[in-house]
Scaffold this motif. Sequence first.
Motif, mmCIF file in Angstrom:
data_model
loop_
_atom_site.group_PDB
_atom_site.id
_atom_site.type_symbol
_atom_site.label_atom_id
_atom_site.label_comp_id
_atom_site.label_asym_id
_atom_site.label_seq_id
_atom_site.Cartn_x
_atom_site.Cartn_y
_atom_site.Cartn_z
ATOM 1 N N ARG A 114 0.806 -1.239 0.000
ATOM 2 C CA ARG A 114 0.000 0.000 0.000
ATOM 3 C C ARG A 114 0.830 1.276 0.000
ATOM 4 N NH1 ARG A 114 -5.064 0.286 0.203
ATOM 5 N NH2 ARG A 114 -5.136 2.130 1.501
ATOM 6 N N TYR A 115 2.098 1.195 0.365
ATOM 7 C CA TYR A 115 2.954 2.384 0.474
ATOM 8 C C TYR A 115 4.283 2.132 -0.227
ATOM 9 C CZ TYR A 115 -0.250 3.853 4.153
ATOM 10 O OH TYR A 115 -1.366 4.231 4.861
ATOM 11 N N ALA A 116 4.713 3.118 -1.029
ATOM 12 C CA ALA A 116 5.993 2.988 -1.729
ATOM 13 C C ALA A 116 6.830 4.242 -1.510
ATOM 14 C CB ALA A 116 5.777 2.768 -3.219
ATOM 15 N N ALA A 117 7.956 4.066 -0.839
ATOM 16 C CA ALA A 117 8.911 5.164 -0.672
ATOM 17 C C ALA A 117 9.811 5.157 -1.902
ATOM 18 C CB ALA A 117 9.720 4.984 0.608
ATOM 19 N N ALA A 118 9.304 5.754 -2.970
ATOM 20 C CA ALA A 118 10.028 5.852 -4.245
ATOM 21 C C ALA A 118 9.628 7.170 -4.880
ATOM 22 C CB ALA A 118 9.654 4.687 -5.153
ATOM 23 N N GLY A 119 10.568 7.847 -5.471
ATOM 24 C CA GLY A 119 10.309 9.167 -6.022
ATOM 25 C C GLY A 119 9.227 9.182 -7.082
ATOM 26 N N GLY A 120 8.481 10.305 -7.109
ATOM 27 C CA GLY A 120 7.475 10.482 -8.141
ATOM 28 C C GLY A 120 6.197 11.146 -7.693
ATOM 29 N N ALA A 121 5.965 11.255 -6.387
ATOM 30 C CA ALA A 121 4.768 11.939 -5.876
ATOM 31 C C ALA A 121 5.223 13.095 -4.981
ATOM 32 C CB ALA A 121 3.879 10.980 -5.102
ATOM 33 N N VAL A 122 4.603 14.241 -5.186
ATOM 34 C CA VAL A 122 4.999 15.472 -4.497
ATOM 35 C C VAL A 122 3.759 16.088 -3.851
ATOM 36 C CG1 VAL A 122 5.968 17.790 -4.852
ATOM 37 C CG2 VAL A 122 6.906 15.839 -6.105
ATOM 38 N N VAL A 135 0.516 15.401 -6.414
ATOM 39 C CA VAL A 135 0.603 15.159 -7.849
ATOM 40 C C VAL A 135 1.752 14.185 -8.061
ATOM 41 C CG1 VAL A 135 2.076 17.199 -8.199
ATOM 42 C CG2 VAL A 135 0.888 16.197 -10.151
ATOM 43 N N GLY A 136 1.582 13.284 -9.005
ATOM 44 C CA GLY A 136 2.651 12.323 -9.226
ATOM 45 C C GLY A 136 2.659 11.741 -10.615
ATOM 46 N N ASP A 144 13.905 10.444 -11.958
ATOM 47 C CA ASP A 144 13.316 11.094 -13.129
ATOM 48 C C ASP A 144 11.841 11.408 -12.883
ATOM 49 O OD1 ASP A 144 15.745 10.881 -14.436
ATOM 50 O OD2 ASP A 144 15.143 9.163 -15.652
ATOM 51 N N ASP A 145 11.104 10.466 -12.285
ATOM 52 C CA ASP A 145 9.704 10.725 -11.927
ATOM 53 C C ASP A 145 9.616 11.976 -11.056
ATOM 54 O OD1 ASP A 145 8.484 8.567 -13.250
ATOM 55 O OD2 ASP A 145 8.274 7.348 -11.433
ATOM 56 N N HIS A 146 10.436 12.025 -10.015
ATOM 57 C CA HIS A 146 10.400 13.152 -9.081
ATOM 58 C C HIS A 146 10.725 14.463 -9.797
ATOM 59 C CE1 HIS A 146 10.828 15.353 -5.299
ATOM 60 N NE2 HIS A 146 11.903 15.900 -5.860
ATOM 61 N N ARG A 147 11.806 14.465 -10.536
ATOM 62 C CA ARG A 147 12.227 15.713 -11.198
ATOM 63 C C ARG A 147 11.216 16.171 -12.238
ATOM 64 N NH1 ARG A 147 18.387 13.889 -10.996
ATOM 65 N NH2 ARG A 147 18.867 14.804 -8.981
ATOM 66 N N PHE A 148 10.576 15.246 -12.902
ATOM 67 C CA PHE A 148 9.544 15.614 -13.868
ATOM 68 C C PHE A 148 8.424 16.375 -13.164
ATOM 69 C CE2 PHE A 148 5.561 14.940 -16.043
ATOM 70 C CZ PHE A 148 5.862 15.320 -17.343
ATOM 71 N N VAL A 149 7.944 15.835 -12.050
ATOM 72 C CA VAL A 149 6.852 16.480 -11.315
ATOM 73 C C VAL A 149 7.285 17.862 -10.810
ATOM 74 C CG1 VAL A 149 5.371 16.331 -9.269
ATOM 75 C CG2 VAL A 149 5.766 14.306 -10.667
ATOM 76 N N VAL A 150 8.468 17.944 -10.250
ATOM 77 C CA VAL A 150 8.966 19.229 -9.741
ATOM 78 C C VAL A 150 9.056 20.251 -10.869
ATOM 79 C CG1 VAL A 150 10.992 20.387 -8.739
ATOM 80 C CG2 VAL A 150 10.104 18.263 -7.730
ATOM 81 N N ASP A 151 9.551 19.838 -12.028
ATOM 82 C CA ASP A 151 9.640 20.753 -13.169
ATOM 83 C C ASP A 151 8.266 21.275 -13.573
ATOM 84 O OD1 ASP A 151 12.405 20.489 -13.262
ATOM 85 O OD2 ASP A 151 12.392 19.065 -14.943
ATOM 86 N N ILE A 152 7.254 20.403 -13.562
ATOM 87 C CA ILE A 152 5.891 20.829 -13.901
ATOM 88 C C ILE A 152 5.387 21.813 -12.845
ATOM 89 C CG2 ILE A 152 3.501 20.029 -14.140
ATOM 90 C CD1 ILE A 152 5.407 19.346 -16.536
#
Length: 158
Positions: A114-122, A135-136, A144-152
């Motif tokens: 149920r929980y994933a400590a992996a980049g991509g949700a902010v 948002v994720g 890359d997931d994390h940086r994509f979201v931050v850039d948006i």
Amino acid sequence: MSVDREPWPTLDELLREEAELELAGLSETDAYQLGMLAVAAASEQRLPVSVGVWRAGRQLFHCGLPGSTADNDGWLRRKGRVVMRFEHSSLYMARLCQDKQVTLAERFSLPASRYAAAGGAVPLRVRGTGVVGWVGVSGLPQLDDHRFVVDILRKLPR
């Protein structure tokens, strides 16, 4: 655009990033526009990702782009649960666990199903209110997931 070999941001860097991304508000229209901005950027780059925007436990936006799978949708929800539980990005929690050399399950007794400590949700933090949602994306390596979201999020008006 894999950055797996690049060093991870520190916890302090991630906290500063979260503060920088604070929003003035988050209406349903704002969530839709945020989701569409992410979809447009991912489509332009031909990224095989799922995109989601949630507020107050309610999914306001979802899109699975070509090449993404139901597995990406599952990862997206698991990363989002981490954001809402800890009010920090899923990458922040991944870094915290990495620094302590423990898993999220070991440290906080949370099931990996149920929980994933992996980049991509902010977190979507609204000025004067706090975290109201997240948002994720899922489908790329976690940094890359994390940086994509931050850039948006950086493209949004403050």
